[in-house]
Design a protein around this motif. Structure first.
Motif, short mmCIF file in Angstrom:
data_model
loop_
_atom_site.label_atom_id
_atom_site.label_comp_id
_atom_site.label_asym_id
_atom_site.label_seq_id
_atom_site.Cartn_x
_atom_site.Cartn_y
_atom_site.Cartn_z
N VAL A 44 -7.46 -8.56 0.47
CA VAL A 44 -8.03 -8.90 -0.83
C VAL A 44 -7.88 -7.74 -1.82
CG1 VAL A 44 -10.16 -9.54 -2.04
CG2 VAL A 44 -9.63 -10.56 0.17
N GLY A 45 -8.08 -6.52 -1.32
CA GLY A 45 -7.94 -5.34 -2.18
C GLY A 45 -6.53 -5.23 -2.74
N VAL A 46 -5.54 -5.48 -1.89
CA VAL A 46 -4.15 -5.48 -2.36
C VAL A 46 -3.97 -6.59 -3.39
CG1 VAL A 46 -1.80 -6.06 -1.66
CG2 VAL A 46 -3.10 -4.39 -0.35
N GLY A 47 -4.54 -7.76 -3.09
CA GLY A 47 -4.44 -8.90 -4.01
C GLY A 47 -4.98 -8.58 -5.39
N ARG A 48 -6.00 -7.73 -5.43
CA ARG A 48 -6.60 -7.36 -6.71
C ARG A 48 -5.64 -6.54 -7.56
NH1 ARG A 48 -10.13 -8.02 -9.62
NH2 ARG A 48 -11.92 -6.69 -9.40
N THR A 49 -4.62 -5.91 -6.93
CA THR A 49 -3.77 -4.99 -7.68
C THR A 49 -2.39 -5.56 -8.00
OG1 THR A 49 -2.87 -3.96 -5.68
CG2 THR A 49 -4.88 -3.00 -6.59
N VAL A 50 -2.06 -6.74 -7.48
CA VAL A 50 -0.71 -7.25 -7.74
C VAL A 50 -0.66 -7.97 -9.08
CG1 VAL A 50 -0.12 -7.45 -5.30
CG2 VAL A 50 -1.11 -9.41 -6.48
N GLN A 51 0.56 -8.05 -9.63
CA GLN A 51 0.76 -8.70 -10.92
C GLN A 51 0.59 -10.22 -10.81
OE1 GLN A 51 1.62 -7.17 -13.89
NE2 GLN A 51 1.26 -5.21 -12.89
N ASN A 52 1.09 -10.74 -9.68
CA ASN A 52 1.13 -12.18 -9.46
C ASN A 52 -0.26 -12.80 -9.50
OD1 ASN A 52 1.45 -14.74 -8.45
ND2 ASN A 52 3.05 -14.13 -7.00
N ARG A 53 -0.50 -13.69 -10.48
CA ARG A 53 -1.83 -14.29 -10.63
C ARG A 53 -2.20 -15.18 -9.46
NH1 ARG A 53 -2.23 -16.55 -16.26
NH2 ARG A 53 -1.91 -14.73 -17.56
N PHE A 54 -1.19 -15.72 -8.81
CA PHE A 54 -1.41 -16.59 -7.67
C PHE A 54 -2.20 -15.87 -6.57
CE2 PHE A 54 0.11 -18.59 -3.71
CZ PHE A 54 -0.28 -19.89 -3.97
N PHE A 55 -1.99 -14.53 -6.49
CA PHE A 55 -2.76 -13.73 -5.53
C PHE A 55 -3.96 -13.07 -6.18
CE2 PHE A 55 1.57 -13.64 -3.70
CZ PHE A 55 1.27 -14.19 -2.48
N ALA A 56 -3.76 -12.60 -7.40
CA ALA A 56 -4.79 -11.78 -8.04
C ALA A 56 -6.05 -12.58 -8.33
CB ALA A 56 -4.24 -11.15 -9.32
N LEU A 57 -5.89 -13.84 -8.76
CA LEU A 57 -7.05 -14.62 -9.15
C LEU A 57 -7.95 -14.97 -7.96
CD1 LEU A 57 -7.87 -15.56 -12.00
CD2 LEU A 57 -7.24 -17.87 -11.27
N VAL A 123 -10.48 -0.42 -1.58
CA VAL A 123 -9.03 -0.41 -1.41
C VAL A 123 -8.35 -0.46 -2.77
CG1 VAL A 123 -7.05 -1.75 -0.56
CG2 VAL A 123 -9.04 -1.39 0.91
N ARG A 124 -8.88 -1.32 -3.64
CA ARG A 124 -8.31 -1.41 -4.99
C ARG A 124 -8.41 -0.07 -5.71
NH1 ARG A 124 -10.12 -3.30 -10.52
NH2 ARG A 124 -12.25 -2.99 -9.82
N ALA A 125 -9.58 0.57 -5.61
CA ALA A 125 -9.75 1.87 -6.27
C ALA A 125 -8.76 2.88 -5.70
CB ALA A 125 -11.18 2.36 -6.08
N GLY A 126 -8.57 2.86 -4.38
CA GLY A 126 -7.64 3.77 -3.74
C GLY A 126 -6.22 3.55 -4.24
N ILE A 127 -5.83 2.28 -4.33
CA ILE A 127 -4.47 1.96 -4.79
C ILE A 127 -4.29 2.40 -6.24
CG2 ILE A 127 -2.93 0.04 -5.40
CD1 ILE A 127 -4.00 -1.40 -2.90
N GLU A 128 -5.31 2.15 -7.06
CA GLU A 128 -5.17 2.49 -8.48
C GLU A 128 -5.19 4.00 -8.71
OE1 GLU A 128 -8.14 0.10 -10.34
OE2 GLU A 128 -6.87 -1.69 -10.32
N ALA A 129 -5.70 4.75 -7.73
CA ALA A 129 -5.74 6.20 -7.89
C ALA A 129 -4.40 6.86 -7.56
CB ALA A 129 -6.84 6.78 -7.00
#
Lengths: 263, 255
Positions: A44-57, A123-129
């Motif tokens: 889910v954390g990875v999903g939060r960071t991808v461009q693809n809305r199909f996963f992100a939403l 995980v999202r915070a880690g990826i964005e950092a």
């Protein structure tokens, strides 16, 4: 003071055995719940960071739902409501599950899914950092999106968030106590039962408190060890200034100040 | 990898064709109708003041930056939004960044082996042999099992060059490869690049190292405000720049 724990209870066991059995359920719930949470949390954390809305939403929706409903309410939802809203054949099958498991599985699901939403945000915070150049370099080498996440982004992000995952480990095992509300005889439930049987309230909950504290210490130490084990050679400890070199090997930076003082 | 749009047997002399490319970042026009052709084996040095679009141009060539209009064709494959095309182009285009961008959690050798194994599909042992070979070439083979953070900047940049070469690219792009380095480390990186150029690699370098440009470049391309305003052989360009803008630029960087 704790002598009463070694007296025999009405069922022939000693009270300490009740406590240990409760500890067993607590640990089982926390351990298996953690792996569910960790697995789903990464996805889910990875999903939060991808461009693809199909996963992100859906990922966003997941986090908002599971993070914002109180654990106690989620516990009740899984235990009381879930069997009623699924098709009745499945609902009846769920209701046929024998006692300890009938509480254990909803509790496991509840804690796993709830903690996953919190881990996902870490995980999202880690990826964005991570520096943008990492993604660019992976792209430039022709790695696909999946391969980039699998081999470049996620391994680095997880290393970055080990210290903050410590509080999630603490969180999930403390939240196991909520499972007593749906009848799981975990540590707190057993303490309450001892207290009711012996009227030694202080002793019963005092013992439970000590056990919880010991678990906390073990979790802290384990996470500090993990932090040290996965640290990238040559990189400075994230939470310590470089000049405070603790003989190169010992890296206590992952521990909060209070724990440092306690050692 | 499917060679998507390569249909004819004739191999054009150009490996990269950039035609009328536009790129905007919000209100800022980074590339304004840029056209550039790179022949196989050619070495091009891109220079110009900061913000002139030179980095953006080479970043468009492997689609790290997406162009807004115009056409970019690399080795016969046009860059559109098709992911398969983009990835197949990226396999043939090596890139070296100003800030190295090595993967810090992988050893030097693993940095070099990751893409060849996962993208090219070669075996672990073959990838390692290839990595050690190229690390030897950039004179850093004894550091193969160290981590990037344990190396100096110059060493890291040479690893980055080796990592790109491990994909056996047909062209190498360099985005200010020596700008982040201490002065004493610039030389070791430039030497590696000169060697690569002498072996016949097609190269497009964004750099202000004019000595390097003189030594290896077939052509110097000078950009200003998103346009290519001058193209010449290095000797001509340095001795006798045609535009005032290039003269002013050369005056500034030579001192």
């Amino acid at each position: 003071m704790f002598g009463v724990l070694f007296e025999q209870a009405a069922d022939g066991q000693r009270y300490i055995d009740w406590l240990l059995s409760g500890l067993g359920w607590t640990l089982a719930l926390a351990f298996f719940g953690w792996w569910i949470a960790f697995g789903i949390g990464i996805v889910v954390g990875v999903g939060r960071t991808v461009q693809n809305r199909f996963f992100a939403l859906p990922a966003r929706l997941y986090v908002e739902i599971f993070r914002n409903i109180p654990v106690l309410v989620q516990m009740f939802l899984w235990y009381f409501v879930f069997p009623e809203v699924v098709p009745s054949a499945i609902g009846d099958a769920i209701k046929q599950i024998p006692p300890p498991w009938a509480s254990f599985f909803p509790a496991l699901l509840c804690l796993g899914l709830y903690t996953a939403s919190r881990i996902a945000e870490q995980v999202r915070a880690g990826i964005e950092a991570l520096p943008k150049g990492q993604l660019e370099a992976a792209n430039a080498l022709g790695l696909s999106g999946y391969l980039t996440y699998r081999h470049v982004i996620v391994p680095q992000a997880l290393r970055l968030i080990v210290p903050s995952l410590t509080s999630e480990v603490m969180g999930i095992y403390k939240n196991t106590s909520v499972a007593l509300t749906i009848g799981l005889m975990e540590l707190t439930a057993q303490a309450r039962q001892i207290s009711e049987a012996t009227f030694q309230t202080f002793t019963a909950f005092g013992a439970a408190t000590i056990v919880y504290l010991c678990l906390a210490l073990i979790a802290y130490q384990a996470m500090a060890l993990i932090d040290r084990a996965v640290r990238i050679p040559g990189s400075a400890p994230a939470t310590l200034p470089a000049d405070q070199d603790l003989s190169g090997e010992v890296q206590q930076g992952a521990l909060p100040g209070a724990m440092e003082a306690a050692k | 990898m499917p060679q998507a749009t390569v249909s004819n047997a004739t191999r054009p002399a150009e490996i990269v064709v950039v035609e009328n490319v536009m790129k905007r970042f919000g209100a800022f026009t980074a590339l304004n109708d840029v056209t550039l052709k790179v022949d196989r084996g050619e070495k091009i040095v891109l220079c110009g003041p900061s913000g002139s679009g030179k980095s953006t141009l080479i970043r468009c060539i492997n689609h790290i930056e997406k162009h807004d209009a115009g056409r970019i064709i690399v080795d016969g494959v046009e860059l559109t939004n098709r992911i398969a095309d983009i990835n197949s182009v990226r396999c043939e285009v090596g890139m070296v960044f100003q800030s190295f961008n090595l993967f810090p959690h992988l050893t030097v050798a693993e940095n070099c082996m990751l893409a060849p194994i996962k993208v090219r599909g070669i075996s672990q042992s073959e990838a390692r042999d290839r990595a050690l070979d190229l690390l030897r070439k950039v004179r850093i083979q004894d550091q193969a099992d160290k981590y990037p953070a344990q190396l100096s900047g110059g060493q890291q940049q040479r690893v980055a060059i080796a990592r790109a070469l491990c994909m056996q690219p047909k062209i190498m792009l360099f985005d200010e490869p020596t700008s982040a380095l201490d002065p004493e480390m610039v030389k070791e990186v430039l030497e590696t690049m000169v060697e690569l150029a002498k072996e016949g690699m097609t190269m497009v370098c964004v750099t202000h190292e004019m000595g390097f440009a003189r030594e290896v470049a077939d052509r110097v391309v000078f950009m200003d405000r998103g346009n290519i305003i001058e193209e010449a052989e290095p000797e001509t360009f340095f001795r006798d720049p045609r535009t005032e803008r290039a003269k002013a630029f050369l005056n500034q960087i030579i001192h």
